[in-house]
Design an enzyme around this catalytic site. Structure first.
Site, mmCIF file in Angstrom:
data_model
loop_
_atom_site.group_PDB
_atom_site.id
_atom_site.type_symbol
_atom_site.label_atom_id
_atom_site.label_comp_id
_atom_site.label_asym_id
_atom_site.label_seq_id
_atom_site.Cartn_x
_atom_site.Cartn_y
_atom_site.Cartn_z
ATOM 1 N N LYS A 167 0.853 -1.190 0.000
ATOM 2 C CA LYS A 167 0.000 0.000 0.000
ATOM 3 C C LYS A 167 0.891 1.244 0.000
ATOM 4 O O LYS A 167 1.443 1.645 1.013
ATOM 5 C CB LYS A 167 -0.898 0.057 1.237
ATOM 6 N N GLY A 198 -5.255 2.951 -1.620
ATOM 7 C CA GLY A 198 -6.291 3.482 -0.741
ATOM 8 C C GLY A 198 -5.644 4.194 0.427
ATOM 9 O O GLY A 198 -4.433 4.398 0.426
ATOM 10 N N GLY A 200 -4.326 5.049 4.263
ATOM 11 C CA GLY A 200 -3.639 4.315 5.331
ATOM 12 C C GLY A 200 -4.577 3.936 6.454
ATOM 13 O O GLY A 200 -4.486 2.837 7.014
ATOM 14 N N SER A 201 -5.501 4.843 6.780
ATOM 15 C CA SER A 201 -6.414 4.580 7.891
ATOM 16 C C SER A 201 -7.292 3.367 7.592
ATOM 17 O O SER A 201 -7.765 2.695 8.509
ATOM 18 C CB SER A 201 -7.284 5.810 8.151
ATOM 19 N N GLY A 204 -4.026 0.335 5.529
ATOM 20 C CA GLY A 204 -2.938 0.035 6.475
ATOM 21 C C GLY A 204 -3.492 -0.620 7.727
ATOM 22 O O GLY A 204 -2.908 -1.560 8.279
ATOM 23 N N GLU A 242 10.570 1.973 9.789
ATOM 24 C CA GLU A 242 11.559 2.995 9.430
ATOM 25 C C GLU A 242 10.861 4.331 9.600
ATOM 26 O O GLU A 242 9.967 4.671 8.830
ATOM 27 C CB GLU A 242 12.006 2.837 7.970
ATOM 28 N N CYS A 276 14.150 11.433 5.298
ATOM 29 C CA CYS A 276 14.090 11.010 6.710
ATOM 30 C C CYS A 276 15.433 11.183 7.398
ATOM 31 O O CYS A 276 15.482 11.523 8.564
ATOM 32 C CB CYS A 276 13.621 9.577 6.799
ATOM 33 N N GLU A 376 10.884 16.960 13.448
ATOM 34 C CA GLU A 376 11.198 16.794 12.041
ATOM 35 C C GLU A 376 10.374 17.792 11.222
ATOM 36 O O GLU A 376 9.154 17.828 11.322
ATOM 37 C CB GLU A 376 10.840 15.363 11.657
HETATM 38 P P1 NAP Z 1 2.753 8.795 7.164
HETATM 39 O O1 NAP Z 1 1.716 9.810 7.225
HETATM 40 O O2 NAP Z 1 3.067 8.002 8.372
HETATM 41 O O3 NAP Z 1 2.342 7.821 5.992
HETATM 42 C C1 NAP Z 1 3.097 6.691 5.665
HETATM 43 C C2 NAP Z 1 2.173 5.617 5.185
HETATM 44 O O4 NAP Z 1 1.384 5.151 6.280
HETATM 45 C C3 NAP Z 1 1.192 6.089 4.123
HETATM 46 O O5 NAP Z 1 1.040 5.069 3.179
HETATM 47 C C4 NAP Z 1 -0.056 6.302 4.944
HETATM 48 O O6 NAP Z 1 -1.252 6.251 4.211
HETATM 49 C C5 NAP Z 1 0.026 5.156 5.919
HETATM 50 N N1 NAP Z 1 -0.809 5.297 7.111
HETATM 51 C C6 NAP Z 1 -1.354 6.412 7.643
HETATM 52 N N2 NAP Z 1 -2.087 6.092 8.726
HETATM 53 C C7 NAP Z 1 -1.992 4.768 8.901
HETATM 54 C C8 NAP Z 1 -2.529 3.841 9.846
HETATM 55 N N3 NAP Z 1 -3.314 4.224 10.854
HETATM 56 N N4 NAP Z 1 -2.247 2.530 9.711
HETATM 57 C C9 NAP Z 1 -1.444 2.124 8.714
HETATM 58 N N5 NAP Z 1 -0.922 2.939 7.777
HETATM 59 C C10 NAP Z 1 -1.183 4.248 7.881
HETATM 60 O O7 NAP Z 1 4.140 9.383 6.688
HETATM 61 P P2 NAP Z 1 4.390 10.293 5.396
HETATM 62 O O8 NAP Z 1 3.950 11.663 5.715
HETATM 63 O O9 NAP Z 1 3.885 9.630 4.187
HETATM 64 O O10 NAP Z 1 5.975 10.221 5.288
HETATM 65 C C11 NAP Z 1 6.817 11.061 5.985
HETATM 66 C C12 NAP Z 1 7.403 10.371 7.206
HETATM 67 O O11 NAP Z 1 8.072 9.181 6.829
HETATM 68 C C13 NAP Z 1 8.438 11.192 7.890
HETATM 69 O O12 NAP Z 1 8.243 11.151 9.282
HETATM 70 C C14 NAP Z 1 9.740 10.544 7.515
HETATM 71 O O13 NAP Z 1 10.784 10.756 8.385
HETATM 72 C C15 NAP Z 1 9.350 9.133 7.437
HETATM 73 N N6 NAP Z 1 10.289 8.403 6.588
HETATM 74 C C16 NAP Z 1 11.163 7.524 7.171
HETATM 75 C C17 NAP Z 1 12.084 6.847 6.396
HETATM 76 C C18 NAP Z 1 13.040 5.862 6.987
HETATM 77 O O14 NAP Z 1 13.522 5.023 6.265
HETATM 78 N N7 NAP Z 1 13.327 5.909 8.270
HETATM 79 C C19 NAP Z 1 12.109 7.057 5.039
HETATM 80 C C20 NAP Z 1 11.230 7.965 4.472
HETATM 81 C C21 NAP Z 1 10.310 8.624 5.280
HETATM 82 P P3 NAP Z 1 -1.814 7.516 3.368
HETATM 83 O O15 NAP Z 1 -1.455 7.173 1.986
HETATM 84 O O16 NAP Z 1 -3.279 7.525 3.600
HETATM 85 O O17 NAP Z 1 -1.131 8.743 3.874
#
Ligand code: NAP
Ligand code: MG
Length: 472
Positions: A167, A198, A200-201, A204, A242, A276, A376
């Site tokens: 996803k 779709g 994440g809420s 996921g 991650e 990140c 961040e």
């Molecule tokens: P995010 O909002 O956490 O979204 C990541 C993914 O999780 C999306 O596909 C999102 O769906 C999904 N998601 C949201 N709520 C969820 C839930 N309740 N259950 C399961 N999945 C859910 O993060 P983002 O804004 O896309 O990305 C930025 C963040 O990623 C930053 O904090 C960054 O540091 C981190 N990041 C970390 C790394 C690493 O390797 N450490 C690499 C890149 C990014 P939707 O499509 O609906 O949003």
């Protein structure tokens, strides 16, 4: 407009049980770039069923067959290079589509090469230890590196014989659609790869609560990661996370200031700051403060900001209106909390009325307890903190809830090694060394759980079984 309103389940492009679609917005033009389907829990159930049915066969395929699959994937992926670049420009707004393309290619290549000698079996006396796929895995990925974050997980899953449901983020899902087309063209066995688009809420959540999913591999924010972990705790799924970072860059006092300013700014503005492991806390000794700030300011002010499809652009727009607003709020907070604004600030750069463009920004006189040093930002914003001695630099570097990465630059090898060993993070970049794709990547503390990339990444997807007396 790119319309991709189907899910890829059990080897076929199928309709969702939902008729709703989600618009993908081009962050440069603010116009609709494409659509995907707003998938459902029922879609997830079908995808998991197909992955479960594929599991035993895929787990037991000879390693050579999985290696051949990765080789075919690499060939098909190369054919789609131009499409990947256009989609990265269009959905993410990155001017560096080729670098994104290469990250995907490198992860598939690395996983294929790992299979040359990865030890799935280990004999100890008359016992045998085998490592085998953990089972069906749910992959949930963010928007900032739509080929990298997906490919690193997919490559490890395919190398270990683990069927998956992917996803991608709703902000940048089209890169995932291209990957699905690549796998289909490469003849991936049905059920081994499923794409469910779709929110994440919904998706996921359904994946991380599904009893037939044995592992969740997630990249994204701490908030979503913690929800996944909470769901996964109910039936003890393995979780690989991650998450975010606030990585320190310790500049030593014997440094070439030109080189340091070049490197430190680049690790802030790369991918328009949406990285990140961006080096967003720049720790400099008092002795070079004025010189360093002047040079960093000049570099940031000379960056070419522009539409991602133009040549020679350094930074494009942020991914979304929401991300634009978040970054504005942080810049405003830096000013309110009393940091010195060296360059940039709130608002759009001159000449940009449309698009989610922000000004590359530098703050100096930042203290490590300010919000802009602790949270961040995910935009091109540098926070400069001065330190008195190395001991203080290390203390500041580690005074964070995160631990994804650290950076250090200088001439004295002993000091470089001392600092790199003292930083509490999953990676440390010494004098700009980029490293190779077989090095583990992941975070200490709130930056995550587990490691991806190379052989460490493969281990995440494997269970370990001890067969006692196997050779007796
Ligand atoms: P995010 O909002 O956490 O979204 C990541 C993914 O999780 C999306 O596909 C999102 O769906 C999904 N998601 C949201 N709520 C969820 C839930 N309740 N259950 C399961 N999945 C859910 O993060 P983002 O804004 O896309 O990305 C930025 C963040 O990623 C930053 O904090 C960054 O540091 C981190 N990041 C970390 C790394 C690493 O390797 N450490 C690499 C890149 C990014 P939707 O499509 O609906 O949003
Ligand atoms: Mg968008």
């Amino acid at each position: 407009m790119i319309v991709k309103n189907k899910q890829f389940i059990n080897g076929k492009w199928v309709d969702s049980t939902s008729n709703e679609t989600i618009d993908i917005i081009n962050p440069d033009t603010e116009e609709i770039f494409g659509t995907i389907v707003n998938g459902t829990k029922e879609d997830v159930d079908k995808a998991v069923e197909s992955a479960k049915a594929a599991y035993l066969d895929f787990r037991n395929t000879p390693v050579k067959e999985r290696q051949d699959l990765l080789t075919r994937i690499i060939e098909e992926y190369k054919k789609r290079k131009q499409d990947v670049i256009e989609i990265i420009e269009g959905e993410l707004g990155s001017p560096d589509g080729e670098a994104h393309y290469m990250k995907g290619l490198n992860h598939f290549t690395e996983a294929r090469n790992q299979l040359d000698d990865f030890a799935f079996k280990d004999r100890r006396g008359d016992a045998l230890i085998v490592k085998e796929s953990i089972g069906v895995v749910g992959l949930v990925t963010p928007w900032n590196f739509p080929t990298n974050q997906t490919a690193v997980k997919l490559a490890a899953a395919f190398a270990t014989g683990s069927p998956v449901i992917l996803k991608p983020s709703v902000e940048t899902p089209l890169a995932g659609v291209i990957l699905a087309e690549v796998f289909e063209a490469a003849g991936i066995p049905k059920g081994v790869f499923n794409l469910v688009n779709g929110r994440g809420s919904v998706i996921g959540n359904a994946l991380s609560s599904h009893p037939d999913v044995r592992m969740m591999s997630f990249t994204g924010s701490g908030n979503a990661g913690s929800k996944i972990m909470e769901n996964a705790s109910k039936d003890f799924k393995r979780v690989s996370l991650e998450l975010g970072g606030k990585s320190p860059y310790i500049i030593l006092d014997d440094v070439d200031v030109d080189k340091a300013a070049q490197s430190a700014t680049q690790f802030v503005y790369d991918n328009t700051g949406q990285v990140c492991d961006a080096a967003t806390r720049t720790l400099i000794p008092e002795s070079i403060k004025d010189d360093f700030i002047a040079k960093a300011k000049q570099i940031m002010e000379n960056l070419v900001i522009g539409s991602p499809s133009n040549n020679n652009v350094d930074i494009g727009p942020l991914v979304s209106q929401q991300q634009y607003e978040t970054v504005q709020t942080y810049i405003d907070k830096g000013i309110q909390e009393g940091a010195t604004l060296v360059t940039g600030g709130t608002g759009k750069p001159n000449g940009f009325d449309k698009g989610y463009y922000v000004k590359p920004t530098i703050f100096s006189d930042v203290s490590n307890d300010m919000t802009i040093a602790q949270e961040e930002i995910f935009g091109p914003v540098m926070s400069i903190i001065t330190y008195k001695d190395l001991e203080e630099a290390i203390e500041i570097a580690n005074d964070t809830v995160f631990g994804l990465c650290g950076y250090v630059m200088g001439e004295d090898r002993d000091k470089l090694q001392q600092v790199s060993l003292a930083i509490e993070a999953g990676s440390v970049v010494i004098n700009n060394n980029g490293g190779t794709f077989d090095l583990p990547f992941g975070g200490y503390k709130q930056s995550g759980l587990g490691r991806e990339w190379g052989d460490y990444g493969l281990e995440e997807f494997l269970e370990v079984k001890a067969l006692k007396g196997f050779y007796a």
